[in-house]
Design a protein around this motif. Sequence first.
Motif, short mmCIF file in Angstrom:
data_model
loop_
_atom_site.label_atom_id
_atom_site.label_comp_id
_atom_site.label_asym_id
_atom_site.label_seq_id
_atom_site.Cartn_x
_atom_site.Cartn_y
_atom_site.Cartn_z
N ASP A 6 -17.00 27.09 -10.29
CA ASP A 6 -17.62 26.36 -11.32
C ASP A 6 -17.09 24.90 -11.15
O ASP A 6 -16.43 24.48 -11.91
CB ASP A 6 -17.19 26.95 -12.63
CG ASP A 6 -18.21 26.55 -13.65
OD1 ASP A 6 -19.25 26.19 -13.50
OD2 ASP A 6 -17.86 26.61 -14.85
N THR A 7 -17.48 24.00 -10.22
CA THR A 7 -17.15 22.68 -9.73
C THR A 7 -17.93 21.75 -9.13
O THR A 7 -18.83 22.73 -8.37
CB THR A 7 -15.71 22.77 -9.18
OG1 THR A 7 -15.06 21.27 -9.18
CG2 THR A 7 -15.88 23.26 -8.02
N ALA A 8 -18.08 20.69 -9.15
CA ALA A 8 -18.74 19.77 -8.07
C ALA A 8 -17.59 19.15 -7.20
O ALA A 8 -18.22 18.30 -6.49
CB ALA A 8 -19.61 18.95 -8.95
N ASN A 9 -16.50 19.36 -7.24
CA ASN A 9 -15.39 18.70 -6.83
C ASN A 9 -15.15 19.42 -5.19
O ASN A 9 -15.10 20.32 -4.99
CB ASN A 9 -14.08 18.89 -7.37
CG ASN A 9 -12.95 17.90 -6.62
OD1 ASN A 9 -12.58 18.71 -5.56
ND2 ASN A 9 -12.67 17.00 -7.15
N LEU A 10 -15.57 18.39 -4.21
CA LEU A 10 -15.74 18.70 -2.86
C LEU A 10 -14.42 19.26 -2.43
O LEU A 10 -14.62 20.24 -1.57
CB LEU A 10 -16.26 17.68 -1.97
CG LEU A 10 -17.76 17.29 -2.15
CD1 LEU A 10 -18.11 16.58 -0.77
CD2 LEU A 10 -18.64 18.54 -1.54
N GLU A 11 -13.39 18.54 -2.43
CA GLU A 11 -12.13 19.14 -1.99
C GLU A 11 -11.75 20.39 -2.59
O GLU A 11 -11.44 21.54 -1.77
CB GLU A 11 -10.87 18.15 -2.71
CG GLU A 11 -10.97 17.00 -1.61
CD GLU A 11 -11.31 16.88 -0.27
OE1 GLU A 11 -10.48 17.70 0.41
OE2 GLU A 11 -12.31 16.22 0.22
N GLN A 12 -11.99 20.73 -3.94
CA GLN A 12 -11.83 22.23 -4.31
C GLN A 12 -12.77 23.23 -3.86
O GLN A 12 -12.32 24.31 -3.61
CB GLN A 12 -12.07 22.14 -6.03
CG GLN A 12 -10.93 21.54 -6.56
CD GLN A 12 -11.12 21.24 -8.10
OE1 GLN A 12 -12.15 21.81 -8.76
NE2 GLN A 12 -10.29 20.77 -8.77
#
Length: 225
Positions: A6-12
Amino acid sequence: MMYLLDTANLEQIKRAFDLYPMSGVTTNPTIISKENRNFIEILKGIRSVIGKDKMLHVQAVSTKAEEIVKEAEYLNEVIGGNLYIKVPVIAEGIKAMKILKNKGIKVTATAIFTAEQALMAAVSGAEFVAPYVNRIDNITGSGVNVVDEIMELFELHNVDAKVLAASFKNVQQVHEVALTGAQSVTVNAQIMDKLLEHPLTDWSVEQFIKDWETVYGKGKVTNNL
Ligand code: E4P
């Protein structure tokens, strides 16, 4: 169990997809706004990391059915792949779900706080329903009970839709939802890690290495003796 991030953070996303058995990514307007950059670039970036076959759930922000449908058609064309359009379970959202079903565009019904909302969304054509477990807990309801009721209603009424439980703040909530038989959960990167963490697991691994190295030497492994 299908795990989604549940994220839009590419690194995560890169890290979780490298380590864990991820089935996809979910976003919502709040999650997207945290990235504070071009919306389509964010989505294309996610798609390029996860590939075209993994699920990507993206929310429409309009509140009129016709506008939701236009957003869905646009996103389906521009982002493509295994895409689900998240549509809130307001009346216009339900109308949009019926239209999108007929157009063959996949829908995840979102912002679900009651089992009745989930049932109506499923009957209207949603493939996934997303009950907000922690937000329900925060209003002195039981998120897990709502998920359990949804599972029961879907079985009683022979409904094909799957549960994508969302809004988690701890591992215990995920555990209790998993015990209901819910097909999928979406969790943030921290909870994804915490599902695995246990100090005794780390201690056991360290102990195994220590014992092994006393006999076979430091840095030696089974294929390098
Ligand atoms: C799914 O994407 C939901 O929008 C999300 O899990 C909500 O989570 P929150 O209650 O932590 O904001």
